[in-house]
Design a protein around this motif. Structure first.
Motif, PDB file in Angstrom:
ATOM      1  N   ALA A 199       0.702  -0.917  -0.054  1.00 23.66           N
ATOM      2  CA  ALA A 199       0.101  -0.040  -0.010  1.00 23.66           C
ATOM      3  C   ALA A 199       0.787   1.249   0.036  1.00 23.66           C
ATOM      4  O   ALA A 199       1.911   1.334   0.722  1.00 23.66           O
ATOM      5  CB  ALA A 199      -0.905   0.068   1.263  1.00 23.66           C
TER       6      ALA A 199
ATOM      7  N   LEU B 263      -2.460   4.274   3.467  1.00 26.37           N
ATOM      8  CA  LEU B 263      -3.450   3.539   4.274  1.00 26.37           C
ATOM      9  C   LEU B 263      -3.780   4.338   5.248  1.00 26.37           C
ATOM     10  O   LEU B 263      -2.911   4.561   6.355  1.00 26.37           O
ATOM     11  CB  LEU B 263      -2.829   2.134   4.713  1.00 26.37           C
TER      12      LEU B 263
ATOM     13  N   ILE C 292      -7.415   2.524   1.412  1.00 25.39           N
ATOM     14  CA  ILE C 292      -6.172   1.759   0.798  1.00 25.39           C
ATOM     15  C   ILE C 292      -5.950   2.122  -0.545  1.00 25.39           C
ATOM     16  O   ILE C 292      -6.906   1.894  -1.421  1.00 25.39           O
ATOM     17  CB  ILE C 292      -6.553   0.161   1.071  1.00 25.39           C
TER      18      ILE C 292
END
Length: 526
Positions: free
Chosen positions: A98, A101, A113
């Motif tokens: 990611a 986040l 996300i």
């Protein structure tokens, strides 16, 4: 849309973790340690090629390549899979799959996300939001939940919204200020849609070639790995040894393998005599624990009995016998303030007090009691510490009989792990967030003791909904409750000792206690 990924630390956390990074890792060769060649961080261009043969202490019990299985083994998960975020060498959460986040707003109940662009699985499929959704469905499947499900259970699967190919919006059934940390464990690995545990595919630095459960795993370089230029190695092998002490040490001494973790410190003189071997010693929060079953009708139901056992243990003696002094005494939560400021570091140390232990046992009607302790060499010195406990208990008029289980797969594989009245366990560096979720709340997935303190349960929920500063305050209270009447004798944390051939480089000290944090993409030919 929130700004790109940030660690989300308070200033106080950042300062404490910064101090840890600067001076919290113990170098081999310090006072009390034999003179050995210490592994150092590599400098200059890194070489490519070669196969690194490593024998983790847990591989003999690694019987599954599914990252959600309790028997998959950390070493294997880190080789084949990635999570959305991951801990660095100082145990700080950093971006992985990611790039963002973050919570939306201030109530911690809606999170976004956004995935890194262009990440590929081992089979060539591009990582997208559907894979994250599929992974969450597997992790949170009530029929076969991952251990990470306890950290992520507030996610409402029916309310997840896909914003585009790389972006998801999560809605939580209750606020969770620690959700970023909840995605960090290797048990929260991201898998492709349709994942087959018998043909495991991940995004990690190595692709599986062969796997003989409990014996050997071989992997080859993932040439499409998303970390630019990594991995350096062509191949990686994990070898399992039923005898995790003598046989593994002999194998690295003879050159049969290139490295081991969890060396018993008493074996350091053997290693120091070999010019081809380097040693890596990390001061970590890796801990060992005796767990007491305390639900209704259990041996340790009465909190006075639990307190008595906490007071009969000679913790400094255990550190000396089990780890040759390479460690520090513990304080019954499995968490240290140096690694997590949510632990109350001002709590007084439980010291051995045999008179008080006898008095508490007599008041509870348990003087002269007998109990069986289920143990196994899950980590360095675990059986040795159990033998010390037998002698400590005898001095308090208590008989402890040992049930020594042969290996990790046997230990975790049967119902005895869940039903034993008294047993050992161990873990790498953890937080109050994780240990409370896993073990100290009534419905924790690893709550095998039956501990169910309503005040702990309530404070934990309040803490997750609070601001970062208030979270620490509330979790300090949780740590005080667990210290006082909780089900654990977390007697010590160890300085973990690892050995590596000087043909390889790249490993550095790591706060998790694992060899280089099991970041296999860092390792290269020297």
């Amino acid at each position: 849309m929130p700004e790109p990924f940030s660690a989300g630390l308070t200033r106080r956390q950042a300062l404490r973790l910064g101090a840890l990074g600067a001076g919290g890792l113990l170098l081999a060769g310090c006072a009390g340690t034999p003179a050995v060649r210490t592994a150092t961080a590599p400098t200059g261009p890194r070489k490519r090629g070669g196969t690194f043969r490593f024998a983790p202490i847990s591989t003999a019990g690694t019987t599954s390549a599914d990252p959600l299985s309790i028997n998959s083994g950390y070493e294997l998960r880190f080789a084949m899979f990635d999570s959305l975020v991951a801990p660095d060498h100082q145990n700080r959460v950093q971006p992985a799959l990611a790039e963002l986040l973050e919570p939306e707003g201030t109530d911690q109940s809606v999170w976004t996300i956004r995935l890194r662009e262009g990440v590929e699985f081992h089979n060539g499929k591009t990582l997208d939001a559907d894979d994250v959704l599929f992974s969450l469905q597997r992790i949170l499947d009530p029929k076969t939940p991952s251990s990470a499900s306890n950290l992520l259970k507030a996610i409402d699967l029916n309310a997840i919204k896909k914003l585009d190919k790389r972006t998801l919006r999560l809605k939580l059934t209750s606020p969770n200020s620690q959700l970023r940390r909840a995605f960090a464990p290797s048990e929260a690995a991201i898998m492709p849609v349709g994942f087959d545990p018998n043909r495991p595919v991940g995004t990690g630095p190595f692709k599986q070639v062969n796997f003989t459960p409990g014996q050997r795993w071989t992997g080859t370089r993932n040439g499409s790995y998303w970390r630019e230029g990594r991995p350096y190695l062509d191949g990686l092998e994990f070898i399992g040894f039923a005898d995790t002490t003598t046989a593994r040490t002999n194998a690295v001494l003879s050159g049969q393998i290139d490295g081991i973790d969890g060396l018993h410190p008493a074996q350091l003189p053997q290693i120091s005599a070999r010019p081809n071997l380097n040693v890596l010693i990390s001061q970590s929060g890796a801990y060992q624990v005796f767990e007491m079953r305390c639900d209704k009708g259990a041996v340790f139901e009465d909190p006075r009995v639990r307190k008595a056992f906490k007071l009969l243990v000679d913790r400094p003696q255990m550190v000396k016998v089990a780890w040759n002094g390479q460690g520090a005494v513990g304080n019954d939560t499995g968490v240290w303030a140096e690694f997590d400021p949510a632990m109350d570091g001002s709590l007084p140390q439980h010291a051995q007090d045999l008179d008080q232990a006898r008095s508490l046992l007599k008041a509870a009607g348990k003087d002269g009691m007998t109990v069986t302790l289920r143990t196994c060499q899950l980590a360095t010195g675990q059986v040795e510490s159990a033998n010390v406990l037998v002698q400590n208990a005898k001095a308090a008029g208590v008989t402890v009989n040992l049930d020594v289980v042969a290996n990790r797969a046997q230990y975790y594989g049967g119902q005895d792990y869940y039903t034993s009245q008294f047993k050992v366990d161990s873990d790498s560096t953890e937080t109050m967030f994780a240990n409370t979720a896993y073990c100290f709340t009534g419905k924790g997935i690893y709550n095998n003791t039956g501990y169910d303190n309503p005040k702990v349960n309530s404070l934990y929920v309040q803490a997750l909904a609070a601001t970062p500063e208030k979270y620490q305050e509330l979790m300090h209270e949780v740590s005080r409750l667990v210290w006082d009447d909780g089900p654990w004798i977390s007697w010590g944390r160890q300085n973990t000792v690892h050995v590596c051939s000087n043909k390889f480089t790249g490993a550095v000290q790591d706060a998790s206690g694992r060899f280089n944090g099991y970041q296999w993409s860092d390792i290269s030919l020297a």
